[in-house]
Design an enzyme around this catalytic site. Structure first.
Site, short mmCIF file in Angstrom:
data_model
loop_
_atom_site.label_atom_id
_atom_site.label_comp_id
_atom_site.label_asym_id
_atom_site.label_seq_id
_atom_site.Cartn_x
_atom_site.Cartn_y
_atom_site.Cartn_z
N HIS A 1 -48.79 -20.94 -3.51
CA HIS A 1 -49.84 -21.58 -4.29
C HIS A 1 -51.09 -21.81 -3.44
CE1 HIS A 1 -47.27 -24.79 -2.58
NE2 HIS A 1 -48.40 -25.43 -2.39
N CYS B 1 -47.94 -32.98 0.64
CA CYS B 1 -48.07 -31.65 1.22
C CYS B 1 -49.55 -31.30 1.27
CB CYS B 1 -47.29 -30.60 0.42
SG CYS B 1 -47.94 -30.26 -1.22
#
Length: 638
Positions: free
Chosen positions: A67, A188
């Site tokens: 991603h 993250c």
């Protein structure tokens, strides 16, 4: 918003043909590009690989979620794909990935989009759901499965909210009055997928274990479900499953497990059990943990030293670039108007020995020390660096001062650990500054300054008297190092060495700077040339990106070649290393001296042999471009 609003059927790949990680990423990106969901293939790929470099998005259980959040994305999209054979994706559990979700989020992604992506991440914790996904045959079946599952999740959420409104206590998750209570933070770097998967995994496992838990997420929308001071106080332990910095001072005095976000997904039971038992180092907000076991699990001695060194170099670089460019301009003015020119004197003062360049070594040493011993180590580190400058210990003395000052503060923290609690407030404002400065200063004055001063003088003399053959070998090595990782440890080591020689010789020995700058200019220029003259080897988007590398290369910005190196590392890196080494060696063969630490072609006129410097860069670039262009396969062959 439904997940299927982002997971459009036109982009789905029901039988992924890829057999390697790189091929899988290429195939997924191609689907995005074909549907017009991205506007810059090269930039999007660069951001995908940048995320992969932080940690693999092969999260285990047969799932991969590459991603990126970037301006290259036109509209938030999720590409679903499945592979019957499986793809080796460097997954965290070592197993091949069979289900893929490539998430493309625009820079200004709306909160609705981000919440939808978070909802997708949470669904992937359900192994039964993944099993059903593998059985689907058509995009319609995939969409129906997601719609049904999301409807069930929403119904369960509404039922839970209704029960809460009726004051039905939630005895499993979120009851801070329980004796079995822990808190956690997940985060993250991109804050799209792993953050919420770790949250869901921890909550799910806590329910199975009958443990109460509160999880704060630090995602793209910022911190959500923020832990309260009372919850932190009541918790038996704290779990920080994060790959980026989170607010830690609030956990002072608590047992804190600091782990990668992937552990929150894969090792949730282990983390909860350790936090519940208080089996974690006690966190101290004024510095490092009193017991550094958690960090020892995550990093080796070498990686710790590298992290500390890079902290110093990254803070020093703005002084190098800013001061270096102004110095370079001042040298140009000197050649035209002489040393009595007012503008020359101004720029020399701002950029030179009494300006920006005066701070290089103190800043380097101070931030190395701070990386080791936190804020109390900054001041003794900077003073040690300044002593190195004044005593001719130079760059090497500054490096030693930074590491020494950091560990002196760690020693003081342990030495003062037994003092009464009433004196805790004096440590950061009195004890650490006074004793840290005294001990570090004494070591510098009596030991490091004489030793490194002698080494530094010897090194400068050796370099100034190198024979042509040895100088060429050193130029080959330094030039090649600039291309090995293009901004990474090898690149920074070569640049730091050249800066050390440059500053230690009073800005007069720019031979090593010439080798490093030539080597660093070659990779982007080689990419630009190859994409221009070997058009059938590059996509249209790569050719457009290649054009920008002309500017980046001429400006000495090596990082412009990174997206191409990430996509085809063997061919790109090998060809660039060869060309950079040749360019660096030629600068020494022709005895080129470049008294400027940055600027590329814009400071080339300062070289004693300006045309030869440009020729060395051109030769290295052409050689690299030819190797890459001839070696790289045509698009049809690929």
């Amino acid at each position: 918003m439904r997940i299927t609003d982002l997971m459009i059927k036109e982009t789905m790949i029901m039988d992924l043909q890829a057999t390697t990680k790189d091929e899988a990423i290429e195939e997924l990106i191609a689907s995005l590009e074909a549907s017009g969901r991205i506007n810059d293939r090269a930039l999007f790929k660069e951001m995908i690989y940048k995320r992969e470099a932080e940690s693999s998005t092969g999260i285990g259980g047969g799932i991969a979620m590459p991603h990126a959040k970037t301006k290259a994305v036109n509209e938030a999209t999720v590409v679903f794909a499945k592979s019957s054979k499986g793809v080796e994706f460097e997954s965290l559990d070592g197993e091949p990935a069979k289900v893929f979700f490539m998430i493309a989020a625009p820079e200004g992604a709306a909160n609705t989009h981000l919440r939808t992506l978070a909802a997708l991440s949470r669904l992937l914790i359900d192994t039964d759901f993944i099993g059903n996904l593998m059985k689907t045959q058509t995009p319609d079946e995939v969409a129906m499965l997601f719609d049904t599952k999301q409807a069930e999740e929403e119904a369960a959420k509404k039922a839970k909210e209704a029960a809460k409104a009726q004051q039905t206590p939630d005895v499993i998750v979120g009851n801070p009055n329980s004796d079995e209570f822990v808190v956690a933070v997940t985060a993250c770097p991109t804050g799209i997928a792993h953050t919420f998967m770790a949250e869901d995994a921890l909550i799910k496992k806590a329910k199975e274990m009958g443990v109460n838990i509160r999880v704060e997420t630090n995602g793209s929308e910022g911190a959500q479900n923020v832990l309260t001071a009372d919850e932190i106080r009541r918790a038996k332990g704290v779990i920080v499953a994060a790959d980026k910095k989170v607010e830690m001072a609030r956990f002072d005095g608590k047992p804190v497990l600091q782990r990668p976000v992937s552990d929150g997904i894969r090792k949730s039971e282990e983390l909860i059990r350790k936090a519940l038992n208080g089996d974690a180092p006690i966190y101290r907000s004024e510095g490092k943990d009193s017991d550094d076991e958690s960090k020892a699990e995550k990093s080796s001695v070498g990686s710790k030293i590298y992290k500390d060194l890079m902290n110093g170099i990254s803070h020093m670089l703005p002084f190098v670039v800013g001061g270096g460019i102004l110095l370079a301009i001042s040298f140009l003015i000197e050649q035209v108007a002489g040393k009595d020119n007012v503008l020359f004197q101004l720029l020399q003062t701002i950029g030179g020995g009494t300006g920006a360049f005066h701070f290089l070594i103190p800043i380097l040493a101070g931030f190395i020390a701070m990386s080791i011993g936190d804020r109390p180590a900054l001041m003794p580190g900077m003073v040690g660096g300044l002593m190195a400058v004044n005593s001719n210990a130079g760059f090497l003395g500054g490096l030693a001062a930074g590491f020494m000052a950091g560990y002196v503060v760690i020693f003081l923290r342990k030495a003062f650990a037994g003092l009464p609690k009433a004196l805790d407030g004096l440590k950061p404002i009195l004890l650490y500054p006074v004793f840290g400065l005294l001990i570090s200063g004494a070591i510098m004055f009596y030991l490091f300054d004489p030793i490194f001063g002698g080494i530094n003088t010897w090194l400068v003399n050796v370099l100034n008297n190198l024979g042509t053959g040895n100088a060429v070998i050193l130029g080959l090595i330094l030039g090649g190092m600039m291309s090995i990782d293009m901004g990474g440890p090898f690149n920074k080591a070569a640049y730091a060495f050249s800066i050390g020689v440059f500053t230690s010789s009073g800005n007069t020995n720019g031979a090593m700077m010439a080798a490093v700058m030539a080597g660093g200019m070659v990779p982007p220029l080689a990419i630009a040339l190859a994409s221009t003259f070997f058009k059938n080897k590059f996509t249209e988007q790569e050719r457009k990106s290649g054009l920008t590398n002309y500017v980046l290369g001429l400006s000495f910005i090596t990082e412009g070649a990174i997206p191409f190196a990430a996509a085809d590392p063997l061919r790109v890196l090998t060809s660039c290393i060869v060309g950079s080494a040749i360019a660096g060696g030629l600068t020494q063969f022709w005895q080129i001296n470049l008294p400027a630490p940055h600027g590329g072609i814009f400071v080339a006129a300062l070289a004693n042999h300006a045309l030869l410097f440009l020729l060395a860069v051109a030769i290295g670039s052409v050689i690299s471009a030819l190797i890459l262009g001839l070696w790289k396969k045509t698009l049809e062959a690929k």
